[in-house]
Design an enzyme around this catalytic site. Structure first.
Site, PDB file in Angstrom:
ATOM      1  N   GLY A 189     -26.639  19.224 -60.624  1.00 26.03           N
ATOM      2  CA  GLY A 189     -25.250  19.539 -60.939  1.00 26.03           C
ATOM      3  C   GLY A 189     -25.160  20.174 -62.319  1.00 26.03           C
ATOM      4  O   GLY A 189     -25.808  19.721 -63.267  1.00 26.03           O
ATOM      5  N   ARG A 220       3.852   4.669 -39.994  1.00 28.46           N
ATOM      6  CA  ARG A 220       3.824   5.374 -38.719  1.00 28.46           C
ATOM      7  C   ARG A 220       4.136   4.427 -37.562  1.00 28.46           C
ATOM      8  O   ARG A 220       3.641   3.310 -37.500  1.00 28.46           O
ATOM      9  CB  ARG A 220       2.421   5.955 -38.527  1.00 28.46           C
ATOM     10  CG  ARG A 220       2.265   6.866 -37.349  1.00 28.46           C
ATOM     11  CD  ARG A 220       0.819   7.351 -37.282  1.00 28.46           C
ATOM     12  NE  ARG A 220       0.531   8.053 -36.062  1.00 28.46           N
ATOM     13  CZ  ARG A 220      -0.660   8.108 -35.496  1.00 28.46           C
ATOM     14  NH1 ARG A 220      -1.689   7.502 -36.067  1.00 28.46           N
ATOM     15  NH2 ARG A 220      -0.836   8.775 -34.382  1.00 28.46           N
ATOM     16  N   GLU A 272     -29.947  10.343 -55.073  1.00 26.32           N
ATOM     17  CA  GLU A 272     -30.531   9.154 -55.704  1.00 26.32           C
ATOM     18  C   GLU A 272     -31.239   8.258 -54.684  1.00 26.32           C
ATOM     19  O   GLU A 272     -31.144   7.033 -54.733  1.00 26.32           O
ATOM     20  CB  GLU A 272     -29.465   8.353 -56.466  1.00 26.32           C
ATOM     21  CG  GLU A 272     -28.817   9.094 -57.617  1.00 26.32           C
ATOM     22  CD  GLU A 272     -29.796   9.484 -58.728  1.00 26.32           C
ATOM     23  OE1 GLU A 272     -30.851   8.813 -58.864  1.00 26.32           O
ATOM     24  OE2 GLU A 272     -29.522  10.471 -59.433  1.00 26.32           O
ATOM     25  N   GLY A 322      -3.771  12.696 -36.139  1.00 26.35           N
ATOM     26  CA  GLY A 322      -3.870  14.118 -36.472  1.00 26.35           C
ATOM     27  C   GLY A 322      -3.651  14.385 -37.955  1.00 26.35           C
ATOM     28  O   GLY A 322      -4.376  15.181 -38.562  1.00 26.35           O
ATOM     29  N   ASP A 366     -32.534   8.905 -50.431  1.00 19.75           N
ATOM     30  CA  ASP A 366     -31.968   8.939 -49.082  1.00 19.75           C
ATOM     31  C   ASP A 366     -31.856   7.506 -48.549  1.00 19.75           C
ATOM     32  O   ASP A 366     -32.760   6.692 -48.727  1.00 19.75           O
ATOM     33  CB  ASP A 366     -32.890   9.764 -48.174  1.00 19.75           C
ATOM     34  CG  ASP A 366     -32.457   9.705 -46.727  1.00 19.75           C
ATOM     35  OD1 ASP A 366     -31.645  10.548 -46.330  1.00 19.75           O
ATOM     36  OD2 ASP A 366     -32.925   8.789 -46.005  1.00 19.75           O
ATOM     37  N   ARG A 420     -10.231  -2.030 -36.523  1.00 22.48           N
ATOM     38  CA  ARG A 420     -10.975  -0.964 -37.197  1.00 22.48           C
ATOM     39  C   ARG A 420     -10.661  -0.952 -38.695  1.00 22.48           C
ATOM     40  O   ARG A 420     -11.547  -0.703 -39.513  1.00 22.48           O
ATOM     41  CB  ARG A 420     -10.614   0.394 -36.583  1.00 22.48           C
ATOM     42  CG  ARG A 420     -11.058   0.525 -35.128  1.00 22.48           C
ATOM     43  CD  ARG A 420     -10.312   1.636 -34.404  1.00 22.48           C
ATOM     44  NE  ARG A 420     -10.791   2.957 -34.786  1.00 22.48           N
ATOM     45  CZ  ARG A 420     -10.141   4.094 -34.521  1.00 22.48           C
ATOM     46  NH1 ARG A 420      -8.962   4.058 -33.898  1.00 22.48           N
ATOM     47  NH2 ARG A 420     -10.637   5.254 -34.890  1.00 22.48           N
ATOM     48  N   THR A 458     -27.252  10.493 -49.582  1.00 20.32           N
ATOM     49  CA  THR A 458     -28.473  11.293 -49.665  1.00 20.32           C
ATOM     50  C   THR A 458     -29.047  11.328 -51.076  1.00 20.32           C
ATOM     51  O   THR A 458     -30.255  11.232 -51.264  1.00 20.32           O
ATOM     52  CB  THR A 458     -28.170  12.739 -49.182  1.00 20.32           C
ATOM     53  OG1 THR A 458     -27.520  12.677 -47.918  1.00 20.32           O
ATOM     54  CG2 THR A 458     -29.444  13.551 -49.056  1.00 20.32           C
ATOM     55  N   GLN A 515      -6.070  -0.997 -33.921  1.00 25.13           N
ATOM     56  CA  GLN A 515      -5.982  -0.456 -35.278  1.00 25.13           C
ATOM     57  C   GLN A 515      -6.486  -1.518 -36.272  1.00 25.13           C
ATOM     58  O   GLN A 515      -7.265  -1.216 -37.169  1.00 25.13           O
ATOM     59  CB  GLN A 515      -4.522  -0.064 -35.588  1.00 25.13           C
ATOM     60  CG  GLN A 515      -4.325   0.749 -36.860  1.00 25.13           C
ATOM     61  CD  GLN A 515      -4.538   2.245 -36.637  1.00 25.13           C
ATOM     62  OE1 GLN A 515      -4.950   2.668 -35.561  1.00 25.13           O
ATOM     63  NE2 GLN A 515      -4.303   3.046 -37.664  1.00 25.13           N
TER      64      GLN A 515
END
Lengths: 633, 633
Positions: free
Chosen positions: B143, B276, B395, B372, B397, B304, B393, B301
């Site tokens: 970086g 919602r 430092e 959506g 994998d 999860r 990935t 819901q």
């Protein structure tokens, strides 16, 4: 570029006829030839290049997509392509745009979840007045709605003389056919940037609001019901079930998409894993060579990649089967036979859910399997994921679909006469063996080779699915209120539905292998792919198989041993199996997945194209950073 | 915007002291106060606005990031912020740039995997000649390397008088301090676009090639070994182990990052799921109201979302514990005590892997839980994922790290004296009970409430981990060649390592709950979070628990029943628990996750800002599409 094939050694190891496998993947020799011809046409046309898609600003991207759509149209006309060829051309151009969908008739359907939009009939003017009172009722997401569509099919609550008749469809003109400006009372626009660079940002998913928009009475979709000039509401006798036929079609197409999207990712990851070498110094003893080990030879890489390759083939097979199912269903519906509709509907809903979730996760897994470079846009994988993942949400959220499957399964079980075998049609036929699987069944696998018997696999999957479904059905009876029970047990029901859907894929794959399949070694490869698909599912879902007693721990462990041994034997065929997808470098759009495996020069070439490399010193460095450094020193 | 709090009702239901939970989450009252003050400072400064990030072109994005970095530096100086406050400021600005990292000294370390770069000592000029012969040896990814860094630490094979001394570090100047142009022999640039819009594209990850670049001898990093003026290679006696200390530090920071990234996503998904509403009409019977059901009240819901909220808290706790571990390790290393280093190293490697994989998957799951709209950039979730997922990935994998953990565990087991209990330190202490868990242990859970006993949970996780590790160790003995065995069994070893790491998180969380924790109801909430974390892992990995006989199917099913019952009881606290993260709307950067829950007007407002909406008719429509339509009509 040195022009040599860095994967030639891999290709030489294949134990089957790759050209014949290409035909199997395409579906037929004819399909292969047409698609191959059009793929070459698109790949060779500089106007269809897509490498700069990730760096374009939103406006540039959208404009460039319109340019390609117009060019596609031009080529289709010039070459006099058939509708089938034209659709292959759009497929290989591989850029989402509503402008490809319906030439001259851009009519997205606006369904949405908010049902507050009303269509109030005014007999005085013989018009409907379309109105969406609040912001939540503005419709979001339809593709092409934002900037392209001139008309839309709007679903709204039909009201005549103060009476609400429920939701009906209306064709509403949105924009002038002259200057393309929105018509009075219509607010329409793009919903903004979406996941990823490139990806769905080439599409103008839109929102729209209607402020007392007047449309002629004739623009109501009158197939299912009608409103007379006097404002009388009349039902037609067109069966509502036809709507489900359309759903079956759309979801069947999505399953085919899932196999394509996953196979693209697998192709990239497999090729790059064969080119990329790592950690040779520590593991020299194994590779037996002085160079680093090919990443694809690591067992951890194989155990993640190979099941995805098998899944791509499994989904291809199930996609073809669903095409047949749809054709069969259409014929029945046309003959007013609705008997198989519930099963066909549950089947496509469940398989859409199963395959899109697996494909989306699989694409991300392939990206991770490419290490850091998979994170580069030039790997093609980030965009592939961003383009595909909405398939988990659109045309039915995947969890909601599984609940529909579960509802169908619970209904099927509740209608079974108790205590004896019963003939059931299609994919629920195995449930007729309820008694066998609940009481007598005991898996008789005793050694690793037993897991190469299709029946052993099939029975284990059937036992697991039946037992999970039956357990849900039993638990449901404990609730006085069925819908409360369904809600309370919904996570178990989802798991049971998944077990049922996985069984369908496994059983249809096995069924396919009963047919004659041409080509040296082709069928053997497909058999291995089928076993890998099934056995990796057993390992991944061992909790289900063990808790239902469908397998014991020893048998589950033997399945894993067999899987390991298949990976090792099958390894030489992997590159040839991804070659069989017959994807051009243009279509793949990935420096990591290029056919010749000459990855590193291509990576460098792509990097150099980034706008940040236009100038040696970055724009903004002199203005913002240099002064700070001067201050400090 | 109506100014009212749409989530007030949710907040009023909380059964604990939210302000005290904020302090727990921050780590201390002091940490809360400092971070809160700086968060407000950043959120209130228009120069730090970030809403347009997704639509900027690469060049604009990069320039805007440099502008913000310069502004941050200016504010830090003007306000005389301490180093701690400054680092909070950079944290809340929430935009990746190397320009933030080391002011005036931009020195990324270039390690890479290609080890072909050489540093050849020339005694005549007292210089090293740095050279990378092939394209694969060009270094990718550091970086800040592409456009910002003036110097870099380059790891290259040290060669004196034709002799190769292995890899050493060298400080190489890349660009002129005057005009910022690359120095002779140096090719440097940006590696191109990466996953997502915004995200890591604000960072100039770079590549570099060295063509016989001369640097003075003094620029070799001489801590570990030295080269004299005469070209003699001399080892210093600085222990190599210190390198591992730095690794432990970096990975500990990443674990804290994982808890933050996941908690942001969970906060967005939890708030939006409360705002919602869907499918009320069908399920009215349950909600008991006339309106649609809040999405957060669906069990699917909850099953999860809630484990992810619990995971965010679990990872926060483990992050704090790793901070302690690092401090403890540093003190030991300074006293030349290296005894705990292997365990500390395995621990941080494993926990980095576990938490980053879970957080990345969790962020995507949260995005999907938003339906959506989660796919919109304005939800904040696509960028959050794209920014965080490379932590799987970089430092180390995540799979490679788990293999290192497995190697450590196999070594630990191989060194156990057989047949009796043995005292082991730290996180492997439970392996001293090998005999107990392999022979005597039998889980004694008999009813759902038994799963609220910390010991029952702990023992089940210990039994599972020991049995999986021991089974691997036994299978390894069947191989004559240890490293071949390790390779063959690597997927099993990875699974065993995961079991061990999950145990660490569960046990440290339980340990934390033994301490005094301030605030009404705070500890009870944390206890519930701990149970949910542990029980959801049991359900998800039931295959492990069942196949090792650590649980029987009945006990696994009871764990799931308990989990379901916890979700229901605990539901009223969810919004207050995400409020306790104390994230400002600026930091969250999500219209779906805004504090007041007034989602829909904000969604609309963000959509209107998209450049495609600058003009009513899209750029390109007249040029490309209109002519086609005219042609057709």
């Amino acid at each position: 570029m040195d022009g040599s094939d860095h994967l030639a050694h891999e290709r030489s190891k294949a134990q089957f006829d790759v050209e014949k496998m290409k035909i199997f993947w395409a579906g037929s020799l004819y399909a292969f030839q047409v698609s191959n011809r059009i793929a070459c046409l698109v790949a060779g046309d500089p106007a269809f290049r897509k490498e700069n898609r990730a760096v374009l600003s939103r406006k540039e991207l959208f404009k460039s997509t319109l340019r390609k759509a117009a060019h596609a149209w031009k080529r289709i006309t010039e070459l006099g392509l058939s509708e089938e060829e034209a659709s292959w051309l759009r497929f290989y151009v591989d850029e989402l745009s509503y402008a490809y969908v319906h030439w001259g008739m851009f009519v997205p359907a606006i369904k949405g979840s908010g049902l507050e939009t009303t269509a109030n009939f005014d007999p005085k003017t013989d018009e409907f007045i379309i109105h969406s009172p609040t912001l939540t009722s503005s419709k979001w997401w339809p593709g092409g709605l934002g900037k392209i569509a001139t008309h839309a099919v709007v679903y709204a609550r039909l009201i005549t003389d103060g009476q609400d008749h429920g939701v009906h469809g209306f064709i509403v003109q949105l924009r002038s056919l002259g200057d393309h400006l929105p018509l009075p009372g219509i607010t329409v626009g793009d919903i903004g940037m979406k996941f990823g660079s490139g990806a769905f940002n080439s599409m103008d998913n839109g929102f729209v609001r209607f402020d007392h928009v007047h449309i002629p009475r004739s623009q109501m979709l009158m197939r299912v019901s009608q409103v007379t000039k006097e404002g009388k509401y009349v039902h037609s006798n067109v069966p509502r079930q036809l709507v489900y036929g359309a759903m079956v079609y759309v979801r069947q197409v999505i399953v085919v998409d899932a196999s394509i999207a996953l196979s693209r990712a697998v192709c990239i990851a497999a090729r790059y894993s064969s080119v990329r070498r790592q950690f040779g110094s520590q593991i020299n003893e194994i590779s037996g060579t002085g160079v680093e080990t090919q990443v694809i030879d690591y067992k951890t890489q194989q155990s993640r990649l190979f099941p995805l390759l098998a899944s791509a083939y499994a989904f291809r097979v199930i996609g073809e089967w669903l095409k047949w199912l749809y054709t069969d269903l259409t014929q029945k519906l046309e003959a007013n036979d609705f008997s198989t509709l519930p099963e066909a509907h549950a089947c496509t809903a469940g398989l859409k859910s199963l395959t899109t979730s697996a494909a989306a996760d699989g694409i991300e897994e392939c990206r991770k399997l490419c290490g850091g470079h998979g994170y580069l846009s030039s790997s093609g994988l980030p965009e592939l994921y961003a383009v595909f993942v909405p398939a988990c949400t659109y045309e039915g959220d995947n969890i909601v679909l599984l609940l529909q499957v579960a509802r169908f399964l619970m209904k099927t079980i509740s209608e079974l006469p108790s205590g004896r075998n019963y003939k059931l049609a299609g994919t629920t036929a195995y449930m007729g063996d309820m008694e066998h699987y609940l009481i007598k069944y005991c898996c008789n696998v005793q050694k690793t080779e037993d897991w190469l018997k299709p029946n052993a696999i099939l029975e284990a999957f059937e036992a697991r699915a039946i037992r999970m479904c039956f357990s849900c059905a039993q638990n449901l009876t404990k609730f006085a209120d069925q819908s409360e029970g369904f809600s309370e047990l919904s996570t178990d029901l989802v798991e049971a539905a998944i077990a049922h859907c996985q069984l369908i894929v496994v059983s249809k794959f096995i069924e396919k292998l009963q047919q004659n399949i041409e080509g040296n070694g082709v069928k053997q490869q497909l058999e291995t792919l089928c076993y890998i698909y099934a056995l990796h599912l057993i390992h991944k879902n061992s909790g289900d198989f063990l808790s239902t007693g469908s397998l014991n721990p020893k048998q589950a462990s033997l399945a894993n041993d067999q899987l390991r041994s298949l990976y090792a034997k099958w390894r030489p065929n992997v590159i040839a199996l991804v070659d069989a997808f017959n994807y051009s470098d243009h279509f793949l759009g990935s420096v990591l997945g290029c056919y010749d495996g000459n990855v590193y020069p291509k990576l460098y070439e792509e990097a150099c194209k980034d706008p940040l490399n236009d100038s040696v010193v970055a724009d903004g460095y002199g203005e913002y950073i240099q002064p700070l450094l001067n201050q400090q020193s």
